[in-house]
Design an enzyme around this catalytic site. Structure first.
Site, mmCIF file in Angstrom:
data_model
loop_
_atom_site.group_PDB
_atom_site.id
_atom_site.type_symbol
_atom_site.label_atom_id
_atom_site.label_comp_id
_atom_site.label_asym_id
_atom_site.label_seq_id
_atom_site.Cartn_x
_atom_site.Cartn_y
_atom_site.Cartn_z
ATOM 1 N N HIS A 17 0.840 -1.209 0.000
ATOM 2 C CA HIS A 17 0.000 0.000 0.000
ATOM 3 C C HIS A 17 0.874 1.259 0.000
ATOM 4 O O HIS A 17 0.612 2.212 -0.738
ATOM 5 C CB HIS A 17 -0.900 0.049 1.247
ATOM 6 C CG HIS A 17 -1.905 -1.056 1.363
ATOM 7 N ND1 HIS A 17 -2.000 -1.848 2.488
ATOM 8 C CD2 HIS A 17 -2.868 -1.507 0.512
ATOM 9 C CE1 HIS A 17 -2.995 -2.720 2.335
ATOM 10 N NE2 HIS A 17 -3.521 -2.555 1.146
ATOM 11 N N LYS A 41 -17.776 -7.777 7.792
ATOM 12 C CA LYS A 41 -16.398 -8.284 7.709
ATOM 13 C C LYS A 41 -15.772 -8.358 9.085
ATOM 14 O O LYS A 41 -15.990 -7.483 9.919
ATOM 15 C CB LYS A 41 -15.568 -7.333 6.831
ATOM 16 C CG LYS A 41 -15.055 -7.991 5.552
ATOM 17 C CD LYS A 41 -14.160 -7.029 4.804
ATOM 18 C CE LYS A 41 -13.377 -7.688 3.696
ATOM 19 N NZ LYS A 41 -12.566 -6.719 2.962
ATOM 20 N N ARG A 90 -1.762 -6.127 -8.606
ATOM 21 C CA ARG A 90 -0.640 -7.039 -8.379
ATOM 22 C C ARG A 90 -0.559 -8.157 -9.394
ATOM 23 O O ARG A 90 0.513 -8.656 -9.688
ATOM 24 C CB ARG A 90 -0.770 -7.689 -6.987
ATOM 25 C CG ARG A 90 -0.401 -6.794 -5.859
ATOM 26 C CD ARG A 90 -0.868 -7.363 -4.547
ATOM 27 N NE ARG A 90 -2.312 -7.312 -4.464
ATOM 28 C CZ ARG A 90 -3.005 -7.588 -3.365
ATOM 29 N NH1 ARG A 90 -2.381 -7.969 -2.273
ATOM 30 N NH2 ARG A 90 -4.305 -7.485 -3.356
ATOM 31 N N SER A 127 -2.278 -8.056 2.747
ATOM 32 C CA SER A 127 -2.688 -7.941 4.153
ATOM 33 C C SER A 127 -3.063 -9.312 4.709
ATOM 34 O O SER A 127 -2.794 -9.605 5.879
ATOM 35 C CB SER A 127 -3.880 -6.992 4.295
ATOM 36 O OG SER A 127 -3.500 -5.677 3.985
HETATM 37 P P1 ADP Z 1 -9.652 -4.201 -0.321
HETATM 38 O O1 ADP Z 1 -10.313 -4.995 0.757
HETATM 39 O O2 ADP Z 1 -10.473 -3.048 -0.811
HETATM 40 O O3 ADP Z 1 -9.048 -4.997 -1.455
HETATM 41 P P2 ADP Z 1 -6.939 -3.809 0.592
HETATM 42 O O4 ADP Z 1 -6.505 -3.062 1.793
HETATM 43 O O5 ADP Z 1 -6.665 -5.282 0.565
HETATM 44 O O6 ADP Z 1 -8.462 -3.476 0.446
HETATM 45 O O7 ADP Z 1 -6.284 -3.192 -0.720
HETATM 46 C C1 ADP Z 1 -6.451 -1.850 -1.087
HETATM 47 C C2 ADP Z 1 -5.771 -1.596 -2.437
HETATM 48 O O8 ADP Z 1 -4.377 -1.805 -2.328
HETATM 49 C C3 ADP Z 1 -6.227 -2.527 -3.577
HETATM 50 O O9 ADP Z 1 -6.283 -1.777 -4.776
HETATM 51 C C4 ADP Z 1 -5.137 -3.538 -3.671
HETATM 52 O O10 ADP Z 1 -5.041 -4.087 -4.963
HETATM 53 C C5 ADP Z 1 -3.934 -2.665 -3.353
HETATM 54 N N1 ADP Z 1 -2.794 -3.447 -2.878
HETATM 55 C C6 ADP Z 1 -2.724 -4.258 -1.803
HETATM 56 N N2 ADP Z 1 -1.501 -4.821 -1.683
HETATM 57 C C7 ADP Z 1 -0.771 -4.345 -2.734
HETATM 58 C C8 ADP Z 1 0.574 -4.567 -3.191
HETATM 59 N N3 ADP Z 1 1.410 -5.389 -2.564
HETATM 60 N N4 ADP Z 1 0.981 -3.914 -4.310
HETATM 61 C C9 ADP Z 1 0.103 -3.097 -4.958
HETATM 62 N N5 ADP Z 1 -1.153 -2.852 -4.593
HETATM 63 C C10 ADP Z 1 -1.598 -3.471 -3.485
#
Ligand code: ADP
Length: 150
Positions: A17, A41, A90, A127
């Protein structure tokens, strides 16, 4: 003023992120990191913790604001005068999922989603894997900002 909303669960914020946010900073005047609240959730970190991790991580970055929201992301964007949604990609699974949401959001509101491709160094970080490491007392220090493990 170019304003983007970066919506997500951030349970917890990872270096993946952080990479997307830092690389998006030159593109926008303001980025609102918006933590979505979904009553159905189950989260590992509560909303106050998730917010505090992000606040600490970006405390010296005036272009970044942090907020929480319920409901549709596009409604949150309209209410806050943001014309762009920021998301990270990703892998093909992210693409398929994000494509449907981005097209739906544009149809609903005209708001454009801007995608940044993950960096090679952080592309594998998620995450959910970080939560597994923490739950099992592993060392997640290579994957999250230091404040998450304090
Ligand atoms: P959600 O539950 O909305 O997917 P996340 O917190 O998992 O929320 O992810 C938020 C954003 O960050 C998403 O667009 C996800 O693709 C992006 N993201 C998460 N991890 C990475 C990473 N390692 N590299 C690039 N983008 C990421």
């Amino acid at each position: 003023m170019k304003k983007a909303v970066f919506p997500g669960s951030f349970d917890p914020i990872t270096l993946g992120h952080v990479d997307i946010i830092e690389r998006a900073l030159p593109l926008f005047d303001e980025i609102v990191i918006a933590i979505g609240i979904n009553a159905d959730k189950k989260y590992m970190f509560d909303i106050e913790q998730r917010k505090a991790f992000i606040e600490q991580t970006f405390k010296n970055q005036p272009k970044i604001k942090i907020d929480t929201y319920k409901g549709l992301t596009v409604d949150y964007c309209k209410k806050n005068n943001a014309s762009f949604i920021l998301r990270g990609l990703r892998n093909p699974a992210d693409f398929e999922f994000e494509k449907a949401i981005a097209q739906t959001n544009r149809k609903l509101s005209g708001i454009e989603t801007i995608f940044l491709l993950t960096s090679a160094e952080t592309s594998f970080i998620s995450s959910s894997i970080v939560r597994d490491i923490i739950r099992n007392d592993g060392n997640a220090s290579s994957f999250v900002p230091p404040i998450v493990l304090k």
